[in-house]
Design a protein around this motif. Structure first.
Motif, PDB file in Angstrom:
ATOM      1  N   THR A 161       0.835  -1.204   0.000  1.00 19.03           N
ATOM      2  CA  THR A 161       0.000   0.000   0.000  1.00 19.03           C
ATOM      3  C   THR A 161       0.866   1.247   0.000  1.00 19.03           C
ATOM      4  N   THR A 162       0.333   2.295  -0.606  1.00 21.56           N
ATOM      5  CA  THR A 162       0.977   3.606  -0.559  1.00 21.56           C
ATOM      6  C   THR A 162       0.394   4.479   0.543  1.00 21.56           C
ATOM      7  N   ASP A 163      -0.659   4.014   1.204  1.00 25.40           N
ATOM      8  CA  ASP A 163      -1.319   4.796   2.251  1.00 25.40           C
ATOM      9  C   ASP A 163      -1.674   3.893   3.423  1.00 25.40           C
ATOM     10  N   PRO A 164      -0.724   3.557   4.267  1.00 25.46           N
ATOM     11  CA  PRO A 164      -1.002   2.629   5.378  1.00 25.46           C
ATOM     12  C   PRO A 164      -1.973   3.190   6.408  1.00 25.46           C
ATOM     13  N   GLN A 165      -2.182   4.518   6.415  1.00 24.92           N
ATOM     14  CA  GLN A 165      -3.108   5.095   7.385  1.00 24.92           C
ATOM     15  C   GLN A 165      -4.534   4.622   7.155  1.00 24.92           C
ATOM     16  N   LYS A 166      -4.848   4.198   5.929  1.00 25.40           N
ATOM     17  CA  LYS A 166      -6.208   3.767   5.619  1.00 25.40           C
ATOM     18  C   LYS A 166      -6.422   2.269   5.826  1.00 25.40           C
ATOM     19  N   VAL A 167      -5.390   1.572   6.228  1.00 27.13           N
ATOM     20  CA  VAL A 167      -5.510   0.141   6.493  1.00 27.13           C
ATOM     21  C   VAL A 167      -5.983  -0.035   7.935  1.00 27.13           C
ATOM     22  N   PRO A 168      -7.026  -0.816   8.173  1.00 33.50           N
ATOM     23  CA  PRO A 168      -7.518  -0.996   9.547  1.00 33.50           C
ATOM     24  C   PRO A 168      -6.443  -1.569  10.457  1.00 33.50           C
ATOM     25  N   VAL A 169      -6.496  -1.162  11.717  1.00 31.69           N
ATOM     26  CA  VAL A 169      -5.491  -1.629  12.680  1.00 31.69           C
ATOM     27  C   VAL A 169      -5.615  -3.128  12.903  1.00 31.69           C
ATOM     28  N   THR A 170      -6.802  -3.678  12.676  1.00 34.84           N
ATOM     29  CA  THR A 170      -6.959  -5.136  12.817  1.00 34.84           C
ATOM     30  C   THR A 170      -6.141  -5.882  11.779  1.00 34.84           C
ATOM     31  N   VAL A 171      -5.944  -5.278  10.610  1.00 39.45           N
ATOM     32  CA  VAL A 171      -5.093  -5.875   9.579  1.00 39.45           C
ATOM     33  C   VAL A 171      -3.626  -5.616   9.885  1.00 39.45           C
ATOM     34  N   LEU A 172      -3.324  -4.401  10.322  1.00 43.70           N
ATOM     35  CA  LEU A 172      -1.928  -4.068  10.634  1.00 43.70           C
ATOM     36  C   LEU A 172      -1.375  -4.969  11.728  1.00 43.70           C
ATOM     37  N   SER A 173      -2.200  -5.286  12.703  1.00 41.00           N
ATOM     38  CA  SER A 173      -1.714  -6.094  13.826  1.00 41.00           C
ATOM     39  C   SER A 173      -1.433  -7.533  13.419  1.00 41.00           C
ATOM     40  N   ARG A 174      -1.935  -7.984  12.289  1.00 38.37           N
ATOM     41  CA  ARG A 174      -1.726  -9.356  11.838  1.00 38.37           C
ATOM     42  C   ARG A 174      -0.557  -9.481  10.863  1.00 38.37           C
ATOM     43  N   CYS A 175       0.093  -8.360  10.545  1.00 40.05           N
ATOM     44  CA  CYS A 175       1.140  -8.355   9.509  1.00 40.05           C
ATOM     45  C   CYS A 175       2.477  -7.918  10.092  1.00 40.05           C
ATOM     46  N   LEU A 176       3.528  -8.354   9.428  1.00 43.26           N
ATOM     47  CA  LEU A 176       4.875  -7.858   9.682  1.00 43.26           C
ATOM     48  C   LEU A 176       5.106  -6.706   8.714  1.00 43.26           C
ATOM     49  N   GLN A 177       5.269  -5.507   9.242  1.00 43.62           N
ATOM     50  CA  GLN A 177       5.256  -4.302   8.403  1.00 43.62           C
ATOM     51  C   GLN A 177       6.668  -3.827   8.095  1.00 43.62           C
ATOM     52  N   PHE A 178       6.898  -3.480   6.814  1.00 44.74           N
ATOM     53  CA  PHE A 178       8.166  -2.916   6.351  1.00 44.74           C
ATOM     54  C   PHE A 178       7.862  -1.638   5.573  1.00 44.74           C
ATOM     55  N   ASN A 179       8.566  -0.579   5.923  1.00 46.21           N
ATOM     56  CA  ASN A 179       8.380   0.695   5.233  1.00 46.21           C
ATOM     57  C   ASN A 179       9.519   0.898   4.244  1.00 46.21           C
ATOM     58  N   LEU A 180       9.208   0.896   2.958  1.00 43.44           N
ATOM     59  CA  LEU A 180      10.214   1.115   1.924  1.00 43.44           C
ATOM     60  C   LEU A 180      10.387   2.619   1.723  1.00 43.44           C
TER      61      LEU A 180
END
Length: 612
Positions: A161-180
């Motif tokens: 995604t180019t806009d992680p602010q619009k991704v629900p926190v329930t999805v963010l908490s299930r993923c390993l996040q990397f910021n390119l």
């Protein structure tokens, strides 16, 4: 064979070819080597920084079979096995890419999740890659939550995604996040150099630097612009053709604009803007390039020992401009250039807006005069509390009011001053057209000259006024530093006023002179005292020394730090306080004001009385 664009031809096929994302490469490589694999990954970042590329490399690393067909999970996919070649070509059956921008509903997501119950057909893992995942609807997000949290052991999710602010926190908490991260211009420049070397295409370094800056952190944009520049330049990348293609302003125009702003040369500024219009160059690009140059100048001013890019032919001129312009002027110009870009679209013509922005830079320069020399009014003497008969005209500059003539009288009398009403004469703060008699007394060698180390203390009046009993005295201000008049202070005050009037000093140099006290002087060295050490900059001292030399005082300056008791600024401050006190006293003792207070309970709002 059809032509393959550079962005696709040189897409990285393994982690070693990926540039500018070392933090992501290191984390994924270590996880693959140790086989500590997460079931869901989220890659975020602006366009063209490698989100889809990293997803494909990760899919190859999970499914690589090795050149001999015996390989396993690896951080270095071979690129020659069937799985690697199929993923690169986009036909690997166990690697699915879903564009959430056009497939954002719950039906599309459920159709994808239905494939999750089947084991991989060819590879070791199924990989579901959902691009622009923030475009999914809330229902679609909810539909995939359970599978995303506990997928089968053979299933991996990769979200981009180019806009992680619009991704629900329930999805963010299930993923390993990397910021390119966006690519640095130097990183893009080096990569373009390698690509063009492999393509055997000649390119000028300045042309590649312009393309790297125009890409704004996106490697895909940089390669696409390079393709366009190759076609525009008929197979060659030259600075002139690239600048023409991008509509960029020649760096020489920008440097001349900044130099004209430093010299307050309005005619040259207007002429340079007309040249930009004739050449059809972008006004927004001009402001952007000015911001970049001013930023480099600010760095040079703050860190004099900073290393400039020797390959840039403009480095010497930028360094020269940085040393000649005051630091506060550089910061102001940078700020107004940034804010001015937003005004270009509001004006009927972008060049009209550019003209106004640059003229505003000229008008708001620290120490800039707000009127032309022809509009300067003849200077007049400072306000007196009791007007005296005018004498001969006294040519005092208007920039800094004459303060010294008021002070000896206040010291000598030390009594309350009788305030005349408006009907009996002009207000006491009005400037006189003639000469103050005390100026004449100070100009000769009589006994009325300022005695050395004479102390001025503002005292409250104790004598009653001559008006009605309703009238009351206003206490003179007690706050502020003590002013001790000295002959050296009088000389320094007049000299500083002369330099300000001739515009020999401005900005920080002017503040250094105004807040300094001349302690002693001889033919070749002057000793001054200063309270604020932050004003004691090497550049300011040299410019003040040069201004004094212009007036015939070629001397060395020594500074010490301590309490200042006779500076031009202190004299000016005391005079302003006396002016305010006189105005407030006149208003409070006015018969009409007193009648309003007595009969109607009126009150004078504190702070509302201001001298004209």
């Amino acid at each position: 064979m059809s032509y393959l664009v550079l962005a696709r031809k040189y897409r990285p096929r393994n982690f070693t070819e990926l540039v500018g994302q070392e933090h992501v490469v290191q984390a994924l490589s270590n996880a693959l080597v140790q086989q500590r694999l997460h079931h869901a990954y989220l890659f975020t970042g602006t366009r063209g920084v490698g989100k889809t590329t990293v997803s494909r490399i990760l899919a190859k690393s999970l499914n690589c079979q090795g050149a001999d067909g015996q390989g396993g999970i690896t951080a270095e996919p071979c690129g020659v096995c069937q799985a690697c070649r199929d993923i690169d070509s986009g036909r690997f059956v166990d690697y699915t890419e879903l564009d959430a921008a056009s497939n954002r509903g719950v039906d599309e997501v459920q159709s994808l999740l239905e494939q999750a119950v089947y084991k991989p057909v060819q590879g070791r893992f199924k990989v579901f890659m959902i691009d622009e995942v923030h475009m999914l609807t809330n229902t679609a997000f909810n539909a995939m939550l359970k599978t995303l949290e506990e997928p089968p052991e053979y299933l991996k999710f990769v979200l981009a995604t180019t806009d992680p602010q619009k991704v629900p926190v329930t999805v963010l908490s299930r993923c390993l996040q990397f910021n390119l991260r966006p690519m640095a211009p130097e990183t893009v420049f080096e990569h373009l150099t390698r690509v063009l070397a492999q393509e055997n295409l000649p390119a000028e370094p300045l042309a590649l630097r312009m393309l790297a800056r125009a890409a704004r952190g996106s490697m895909r944009d940089a390669l696409s612009l390079t393709d366009q520049a190759i076609a525009f330049g008929n197979g060659q990348l030259q600075e002139v053709t690239v600048r023409q293609m991008l509509g960029s302003v020649d760096r020489g125009h920008v440097l001349r604009l900044i130099d004209a702003l430093d010299r307050s040369d309005g005619a040259e500024i207007v002429s340079l803007i007309d040249a930009l219009r004739r050449y059809g160059l972008s006004a927004a690009s001009a402001l952007e390039d000015m911001s970049l140059v001013l930023q480099r100048m600010a760095v040079i001013q703050a860190v004099p020992n900073s290393v400039e890019d020797e390959s840039d032919p403009d480095s010497a001129q930028i360094t020269r401009l940085a040393k000649g312009m005051a630091a506060d002027e550089t910061q102001l110009l940078y700020s107004l250039c940034l804010h001015g870009r937003g005004e270009l679209g509001l004006a009927p013509d972008e060049y009209v807006a550019l003209t106004m922005i640059l003229l505003r830079l000229l008008a708001f320069k620290p120490g800039a005069m707000t009127h032309t020399p022809a509009e300067k009014k003849s200077p007049r003497t400072p306000p007196l509390l009791t007007p005296e008969p005018p004498g001969e005209p006294h040519p005092a500059p208007a920039v800094l009011p004459v303060i010294a003539p008021v002070l000896p009288r206040l010291v000598a009398s030390q009594t309350s001053v009788q305030i005349e009403t408006a009907s009996e004469g002009p207000p006491p703060w009005d400037d006189l057209d003639g000469e103050d008699p005390y100026v004449a007394e100070l100009s000769d060698d009589s006994e009325t000259q300022i005695p050395p180390f004479q102390v001025l203390k503002v005292r409250e009046s104790s004598e009653p006024t001559e008006r009605t009993s309703h009238r009351r005295e206003t206490a003179k201000p007690q706050d502020g530093a003590e002013l001790i008049l000295t002959p050296e202070g009088e000389f320094w005050n007049a000299l500083v006023r002369d330099m300000v009037d001739r515009e020999l000093i401005n900005a920080l140099v002017r503040e250094l002179a105004l807040q300094s006290q001349l302690i002693a002087r001889n033919s070749d060295r002057w000793h001054l005292k200063l309270e604020r050490e932050s004003l004691n900059q090497a550049t300011s001292r040299e410019r003040l020394k040069a201004a004094l030399a212009t007036l015939g005082h070629a001397v060395e300056l020594d500074f010490e730090f301590g309490k200042v008791t006779d500076s031009p600024l202190l004299r000016h401050t005391v005079a302003l306080k006396e002016k305010q006190w006189a105005a407030q006293t006149l208003i409070e003792n006015d018969p009409m004001v007193q009648d309003l207070v007595r009969d109607f309970g009126a009150k004078i709002v504190p702070g509302s009385v201001k001298p004209i």
